[in-house]
Design a protein around this motif. Structure first.
Motif, PDB file in Angstrom:
ATOM      1  N   MET A 141      33.535  59.551  22.689  1.00 53.57           N
ATOM      2  CA  MET A 141      34.517  59.007  22.074  1.00 53.57           C
ATOM      3  C   MET A 141      34.505  58.590  20.643  1.00 53.57           C
ATOM      4  N   LEU A 142      33.555  58.094  20.026  1.00 51.50           N
ATOM      5  CA  LEU A 142      33.605  57.743  18.626  1.00 51.50           C
ATOM      6  C   LEU A 142      33.446  58.790  17.849  1.00 51.50           C
ATOM      7  N   THR A 143      32.462  59.744  17.933  1.00 53.98           N
ATOM      8  CA  THR A 143      32.348  60.993  17.069  1.00 53.98           C
ATOM      9  C   THR A 143      33.439  61.840  17.303  1.00 53.98           C
ATOM     10  N   GLY A 144      33.787  62.077  18.452  1.00 55.48           N
ATOM     11  CA  GLY A 144      34.925  63.031  18.833  1.00 55.48           C
ATOM     12  C   GLY A 144      36.368  62.553  17.904  1.00 55.48           C
ATOM     13  N   ASN A 145      36.550  61.445  17.998  1.00 57.05           N
ATOM     14  CA  ASN A 145      37.869  60.758  17.382  1.00 57.05           C
ATOM     15  C   ASN A 145      37.459  60.789  15.830  1.00 57.05           C
ATOM     16  N   MET A 146      36.226  60.777  15.469  1.00 60.38           N
ATOM     17  CA  MET A 146      35.860  61.035  13.814  1.00 60.38           C
ATOM     18  C   MET A 146      36.177  62.250  13.548  1.00 60.38           C
ATOM     19  N   ILE A 147      35.594  63.350  14.383  1.00 61.29           N
ATOM     20  CA  ILE A 147      35.939  64.637  13.866  1.00 61.29           C
ATOM     21  C   ILE A 147      37.447  64.896  13.772  1.00 61.29           C
ATOM     22  N   ALA A 148      38.287  64.551  14.778  1.00 64.62           N
ATOM     23  CA  ALA A 148      39.662  64.932  14.788  1.00 64.62           C
ATOM     24  C   ALA A 148      40.504  64.361  13.432  1.00 64.62           C
ATOM     25  N   SER A 149      39.895  62.804  13.348  1.00 62.93           N
ATOM     26  CA  SER A 149      40.642  62.256  12.361  1.00 62.93           C
ATOM     27  C   SER A 149      40.283  62.921  11.026  1.00 62.93           C
TER      28      SER A 149
END
Length: 437
Positions: free
Chosen positions: A219-227
């Motif tokens: 959740m955290l790193t995935g959203n970090m990559i997308a953002s």
């Protein structure tokens, strides 16, 4: 390869230096520290009542033998903090209450003998009451008192016909073990002959930690990559980047770079937990859980880390692809919602099936690449699983990573050049045809 390393290093250094990352990491470390020290902080505000909080009075109304049996039983309980204080029985409840308050007792046991039978002997076990200011029994006190009262009642009923060892066996709860049909057919006796391994708390803890770690990382790193990708598109930095580095190198560089950032963050939080647990008063609390870290399941840990890493890359590639087709950060939340729900479903299926790791749902989910990183960890640690099932699940997960990696690369190459339109499959297909991808 040099350009990939450059992208990884740039992503890592650029993200680590941001205020949001530093503040988030420090805030998580602070919350973990507060959570670990919360019992100690509460104890400071309440006051240290050690020695008084566990002092319990005992009043034996004609049942001194039973009172002595209760005291002897509890005295042999390991790590027991209850201290009994004999109180004078004046027959007046108000006087007993005054004694308890004057001696700063947490409460007192009132053992009231039943009327004697026709032959002048006591035929029924005395009535036992726990009298306190709150009118309730603390959970830790009840856990110790209940078996002591059961032991005293057994002695009373048998009247010395049983030995102390037999009475101990009668008052010891029966442990019910669950064994599969395969186990019983192989051993002929299942758990009855002690051939089945007992439940290990370390297995449960390891599985729970790995599953939680995977969920928060996805959740955290995935959203970090997308953002990260979306912000570069919205600021037009992407137009400069693609002239020097290919979109494919950018995507894998960002995924690996953010993965290293996540590992560093996990390391910082792990060190924070270790330091706090090593403090003297926390060490005493941990000793009470009686955890044996020598029983740490190495096979579960190794398989869990493999599924954790592979599952991370599967979700990270998809998050990068979704982030590339979003032009504005305002639309990012809605775009990544399906992936967030998918990772949430994988976590919930695993976490709510820990007590039934061999259910049909868990077996099916362990072969679905999006849910196998959590369900396989649970089945390996807490269920019955054959090696071929692990191998098939790993092969399917690897094939999914290659397929979705190939698909994400195509989407990424197209998406980073899409501006001004809301992301949709129709627009994406148009762009891919226009760019001949």
């Amino acid at each position: 390869m040099n350009r990939l390393g450059t992208v990884i290093g740039f992503t890592f250094k650029n993200k680590v230096r941001t205020k949001s990352f530093v503040i988030t990491t420090l805030l998580l470390a602070l919350l973990i520290t507060i959570g670990i020290h919360l019992p100690f902080i509460i104890q400071l505000f309440i006051g240290d009542d050690e020695g008084g909080a566990n002092k319990i009075g005992i009043v034996a109304d004609g049942s001194t033998e039973i009172a002595q049996q209760i005291e002897d039983y509890i005295a042999e309980v390991p790590d027991n903090n209850i201290e009994f204080v004999r109180m004078e029985d004046g027959g007046d409840t108000a006087a007993l209450n005054e004694q308890a308050q004057a001696q700063d007792l947490a409460g007192y046991l009132l053992i009231v003998s039943a009327p004697p039978g026709p032959e002048g002997t006591q035929e029924t076990f005395p009535q036992v009451q726990y009298v306190s200011d709150s009118g309730s029994i603390p959970a830790d006190v009840q856990i110790v008192l209940q078996p002591a009262l059961e032991s005293a009642k057994t002695r009373f009923i048998t009247e010395g016909a049983l030995t102390d060892e037999q009475i101990a066996q009668l008052t010891t709860p029966v442990q019910l073990n669950a064994v599969s049909y395969d186990k019983t057919s192989d051993t002929g006796g299942g758990a009855a002959d002690g051939s089945d391994d007992p439940f290990s708390p370390m297995d449960f803890i390891t599985v729970y930690v790995l599953m939680t770690l995977f969920f928060f990382s996805a959740m955290l790193t995935g959203n970090m990559i997308a953002s990260e990708v979306t912000s570069e598109k919205s600021s037009r930095v992407m137009e400069i980047l693609i002239t020097s580095v290919s979109p494919l190198t950018q995507m894998f560089g960002k995924v690996i770079g953010v993965f290293l950032i996540g590992l560093m963050q996990i390391g910082v939080l792990g060190v924070t937990i270790a330091i706090n647990l090593m403090l003297p008063y926390n060490r005493d609390v941990m000793a009470g859980f009686d955890l044996d870290f020598s029983q740490l399941p190495v096979d579960v840990l190794i398989y869990g880390l493999i599924f954790y890493v592979l599952g991370y890359f599967l979700y990270a590639l998809l998050f990068a692809a979704v982030g590339s087709i979003v032009s504005r950060t305002e639309d990012l939340g809605q775009a990544v919602m399906p992936l967030s729900m998918l990772s949430l479903a994988a976590f919930y299926i695993g976490i709510f099936s820990l007590n039934n790791a061999d259910s049909l749902l868990m077996k099916i989910s362990s072969f679905v690449p999006f849910t196998s990183p959590t369900t396989m960890i649970a089945r390996i640690g807490l269920g019955e699983i054959a090696f071929w099932e692990i191998a098939v699940s790993l092969i399917l997960l690897l094939l999914s990573i290659f397929f979705f990696g190939w698909l994400s690369a195509k989407i990424y190459r197209t998406g980073v050049l899409m501006y001004g339109k809301r992301p949709s499959l129709k627009e994406l297909r148009k762009a891919m045809k226009a760019y001949k991808i």
